[in-house]
Design a protein around this motif. Structure first.
Motif, PDB file in Angstrom:
ATOM      1  N   LEU A   1       0.808  -1.224   0.000  1.00  0.00           N
ATOM      2  CA  LEU A   1       0.000   0.000   0.000  1.00  0.00           C
ATOM      3  C   LEU A   1       0.838   1.270   0.000  1.00  0.00           C
ATOM      4  O   LEU A   1       0.440   2.272  -0.582  1.00  0.00           O
ATOM      5  N   ALA A   2       1.971   1.247   0.694  1.00  0.00           N
ATOM      6  CA  ALA A   2       2.790   2.461   0.800  1.00  0.00           C
ATOM      7  C   ALA A   2       4.211   2.104   1.186  1.00  0.00           C
ATOM      8  O   ALA A   2       4.453   1.090   1.843  1.00  0.00           O
ATOM      9  N   THR A   3       5.143   2.961   0.768  1.00  0.00           N
ATOM     10  CA  THR A   3       6.554   2.806   1.114  1.00  0.00           C
ATOM     11  C   THR A   3       7.073   4.157   1.582  1.00  0.00           C
ATOM     12  O   THR A   3       6.831   5.172   0.943  1.00  0.00           O
ATOM     13  N   GLN A   4       7.794   4.156   2.707  1.00  0.00           N
ATOM     14  CA  GLN A   4       8.432   5.368   3.202  1.00  0.00           C
ATOM     15  C   GLN A   4       9.915   5.077   3.393  1.00  0.00           C
ATOM     16  O   GLN A   4      10.281   4.105   4.053  1.00  0.00           O
ATOM     17  N   THR A   5      10.750   5.929   2.817  1.00  0.00           N
ATOM     18  CA  THR A   5      12.197   5.804   2.947  1.00  0.00           C
ATOM     19  C   THR A   5      12.732   7.050   3.633  1.00  0.00           C
ATOM     20  O   THR A   5      12.375   8.165   3.260  1.00  0.00           O
ATOM     21  N   ALA A   6      13.569   6.833   4.645  1.00  0.00           N
ATOM     22  CA  ALA A   6      14.138   7.965   5.385  1.00  0.00           C
ATOM     23  C   ALA A   6      15.000   8.812   4.467  1.00  0.00           C
ATOM     24  O   ALA A   6      15.846   8.295   3.749  1.00  0.00           O
ATOM     25  N   SER A   7      14.763  10.110   4.486  1.00  0.00           N
ATOM     26  CA  SER A   7      15.536  11.056   3.696  1.00  0.00           C
ATOM     27  C   SER A   7      15.725  12.321   4.520  1.00  0.00           C
ATOM     28  O   SER A   7      14.753  12.871   5.042  1.00  0.00           O
ATOM     29  N   GLY A   8      16.960  12.755   4.685  1.00  0.00           N
ATOM     30  CA  GLY A   8      17.220  13.965   5.456  1.00  0.00           C
ATOM     31  C   GLY A   8      17.172  13.754   6.954  1.00  0.00           C
ATOM     32  O   GLY A   8      16.941  14.697   7.701  1.00  0.00           O
ATOM     33  N   SER A   9      17.349  12.526   7.422  1.00  0.00           N
ATOM     34  CA  SER A   9      17.370  12.165   8.846  1.00  0.00           C
ATOM     35  C   SER A   9      16.127  12.612   9.608  1.00  0.00           C
ATOM     36  O   SER A   9      16.207  13.367  10.579  1.00  0.00           O
ATOM     37  N   PRO A  10      14.944  12.135   9.210  1.00  0.00           N
ATOM     38  CA  PRO A  10      13.731  12.482   9.955  1.00  0.00           C
ATOM     39  C   PRO A  10      13.719  11.785  11.312  1.00  0.00           C
ATOM     40  O   PRO A  10      14.388  10.765  11.514  1.00  0.00           O
ATOM     41  N   THR A  11      12.973  12.325  12.269  1.00  0.00           N
ATOM     42  CA  THR A  11      12.850  11.669  13.564  1.00  0.00           C
ATOM     43  C   THR A  11      11.817  10.547  13.515  1.00  0.00           C
ATOM     44  O   THR A  11      11.821   9.668  14.375  1.00  0.00           O
ATOM     45  N   SER A  12      10.921  10.581  12.501  1.00  0.00           N
ATOM     46  CA  SER A  12       9.900   9.539  12.402  1.00  0.00           C
ATOM     47  C   SER A  12       9.449   9.348  10.962  1.00  0.00           C
ATOM     48  O   SER A  12       9.669  10.211  10.110  1.00  0.00           O
ATOM     49  N   LEU A  13       8.826   8.196  10.707  1.00  0.00           N
ATOM     50  CA  LEU A  13       8.149   7.910   9.440  1.00  0.00           C
ATOM     51  C   LEU A  13       6.695   7.604   9.796  1.00  0.00           C
ATOM     52  O   LEU A  13       6.436   6.762  10.660  1.00  0.00           O
ATOM     53  N   THR A  14       5.767   8.286   9.122  1.00  0.00           N
ATOM     54  CA  THR A  14       4.352   8.200   9.479  1.00  0.00           C
ATOM     55  C   THR A  14       3.519   7.700   8.314  1.00  0.00           C
ATOM     56  O   THR A  14       3.684   8.151   7.183  1.00  0.00           O
ATOM     57  N   PHE A  15       2.597   6.788   8.618  1.00  0.00           N
ATOM     58  CA  PHE A  15       1.615   6.305   7.655  1.00  0.00           C
ATOM     59  C   PHE A  15       0.268   6.863   8.097  1.00  0.00           C
ATOM     60  O   PHE A  15      -0.264   6.471   9.134  1.00  0.00           O
ATOM     61  N   SER A  16      -0.264   7.820   7.327  1.00  0.00           N
ATOM     62  CA  SER A  16      -1.500   8.497   7.724  1.00  0.00           C
ATOM     63  C   SER A  16      -2.607   8.365   6.680  1.00  0.00           C
ATOM     64  O   SER A  16      -3.607   9.069   6.749  1.00  0.00           O
ATOM     65  N   SER A  17      -2.434   7.471   5.723  1.00  0.00           N
ATOM     66  CA  SER A  17      -3.496   7.186   4.759  1.00  0.00           C
ATOM     67  C   SER A  17      -3.454   5.702   4.427  1.00  0.00           C
ATOM     68  O   SER A  17      -2.481   5.008   4.753  1.00  0.00           O
ATOM     69  N   ASP A  18      -4.500   5.210   3.809  1.00  0.00           N
ATOM     70  CA  ASP A  18      -4.638   3.805   3.405  1.00  0.00           C
ATOM     71  C   ASP A  18      -4.848   2.844   4.568  1.00  0.00           C
ATOM     72  O   ASP A  18      -4.827   1.634   4.373  1.00  0.00           O
ATOM     73  N   ILE A  19      -5.010   3.345   5.792  1.00  0.00           N
ATOM     74  CA  ILE A  19      -5.361   2.476   6.919  1.00  0.00           C
ATOM     75  C   ILE A  19      -6.853   2.664   7.167  1.00  0.00           C
ATOM     76  O   ILE A  19      -7.280   3.687   7.709  1.00  0.00           O
ATOM     77  N   ASP A  20      -7.637   1.687   6.712  1.00  0.00           N
ATOM     78  CA  ASP A  20      -9.098   1.785   6.820  1.00  0.00           C
ATOM     79  C   ASP A  20      -9.682   0.384   6.904  1.00  0.00           C
ATOM     80  O   ASP A  20      -8.957  -0.575   7.152  1.00  0.00           O
ATOM     81  N   ASP A  21     -10.980   0.245   6.685  1.00  0.00           N
ATOM     82  CA  ASP A  21     -11.618  -1.066   6.828  1.00  0.00           C
ATOM     83  C   ASP A  21     -11.490  -1.941   5.576  1.00  0.00           C
ATOM     84  O   ASP A  21     -12.094  -3.003   5.501  1.00  0.00           O
ATOM     85  N   THR A  22     -10.662  -1.527   4.610  1.00  0.00           N
ATOM     86  CA  THR A  22     -10.417  -2.355   3.424  1.00  0.00           C
ATOM     87  C   THR A  22      -9.739  -3.664   3.813  1.00  0.00           C
ATOM     88  O   THR A  22     -10.007  -4.712   3.242  1.00  0.00           O
ATOM     89  N   TYR A  23      -8.838  -3.602   4.800  1.00  0.00           N
ATOM     90  CA  TYR A  23      -8.068  -4.767   5.222  1.00  0.00           C
ATOM     91  C   TYR A  23      -8.250  -4.997   6.719  1.00  0.00           C
ATOM     92  O   TYR A  23      -8.359  -4.051   7.496  1.00  0.00           O
ATOM     93  N   LYS A  24      -8.234  -6.249   7.124  1.00  0.00           N
ATOM     94  CA  LYS A  24      -8.348  -6.619   8.539  1.00  0.00           C
ATOM     95  C   LYS A  24      -6.985  -6.749   9.193  1.00  0.00           C
ATOM     96  O   LYS A  24      -6.881  -6.790  10.414  1.00  0.00           O
ATOM     97  N   GLU A  25      -5.921  -6.843   8.383  1.00  0.00           N
ATOM     98  CA  GLU A  25      -4.563  -6.929   8.902  1.00  0.00           C
ATOM     99  C   GLU A  25      -3.653  -6.042   8.076  1.00  0.00           C
ATOM    100  O   GLU A  25      -3.753  -6.018   6.853  1.00  0.00           O
ATOM    101  N   TYR A  26      -2.781  -5.325   8.770  1.00  0.00           N
ATOM    102  CA  TYR A  26      -1.753  -4.505   8.127  1.00  0.00           C
ATOM    103  C   TYR A  26      -0.400  -4.993   8.607  1.00  0.00           C
ATOM    104  O   TYR A  26      -0.219  -5.304   9.788  1.00  0.00           O
ATOM    105  N   ILE A  27       0.546  -5.077   7.680  1.00  0.00           N
ATOM    106  CA  ILE A  27       1.904  -5.501   8.006  1.00  0.00           C
ATOM    107  C   ILE A  27       2.852  -4.372   7.630  1.00  0.00           C
ATOM    108  O   ILE A  27       2.808  -3.857   6.512  1.00  0.00           O
TER     109      ILE A  27
END
Length: 192
Positions: A24-50
């Protein structure tokens, strides 16, 4: 895009066909962020997220790799953790990891403690999150993370628990506490 059946089996999804596991999504660290956040595509479409962590590398030696959920990233979490640790000298340590647990706490949940920031060190692993969109039940999760600890040992940490809310969760954040993410990639998959 589906991943192969062998990858699904490695991620612990026995009996799931390759077409049922979707990137559903890929996040790669760039510029030394303190965190990586997934704030979309998490809904009732799937019962399990990995969430798959690949070569997470900290700027600071001894930093912790953590996660939290919810709009303010302060949901109450109850967890348990175990670790297996081995050094080049042959010493080992296996058992309960009391520093990694919470009892209905709202802090960042430790997935791996005391990362080594040597250039050849990193941690890799997975986090499984179940039914985050449920408005009836609390949210179960478990993780398995392997890597280099700052005491020059190889350590694997198993952590599991529940997020004590019946509100739908739509965001997940991964953080390197006490420093930033020098490099690494996190991928989010949905399981049909």
């Amino acid at each position: 895009m589906p991943i192969g059946a062998s990858r699904a089996a490695l991620m612990g999804i026995a009996g799931v066909s390759s077409s049922d596991v979707v990137l559903l999504a890929t996040q790669t660290a760039s510029g030394s962020p303190t965190s990586l956040t997934f704030s979309s595509d998490i809904d009732d479409t799937y019962k399990e997220y990995i969430f798959s962590f690949e070569n997470m590398h900290s700027t600071n030696d001894g930093a912790n790799f953590t996660f939290q959920t919810g709009a303010s990233y302060n949901e109450p979490i109850t967890s348990a953790a175990y670790r297996s640790e081995n050094s080049d000298s042959g010493s080992n340590n296996w058992g309960f990891a009391p520093a990694n647990i919470q009892g209905n706490g709202t802090a960042e949940q430790l997935l791996y403690h005391e990362l080594d920031n040597d250039n050849d060190s990193a941690v890799c692993g997975v986090l499984h999150l179940f039914n985050p969109s449920s408005t009836t039940y609390v949210k179960q999760w478990f993780s398995r993370v392997q890597g280099s600890k700052n005491s020059d040992t190889s350590m694997e940490v198993y952590t599991a628990g529940y997020i004590n809310t019946t509100s739908a969760l739509t965001q997940v954040r991964f953080t390197i506490a006490s420093g930033s993410i020098q490099s690494g990639t996190i991928k989010m998959y949905g399981v049909k």
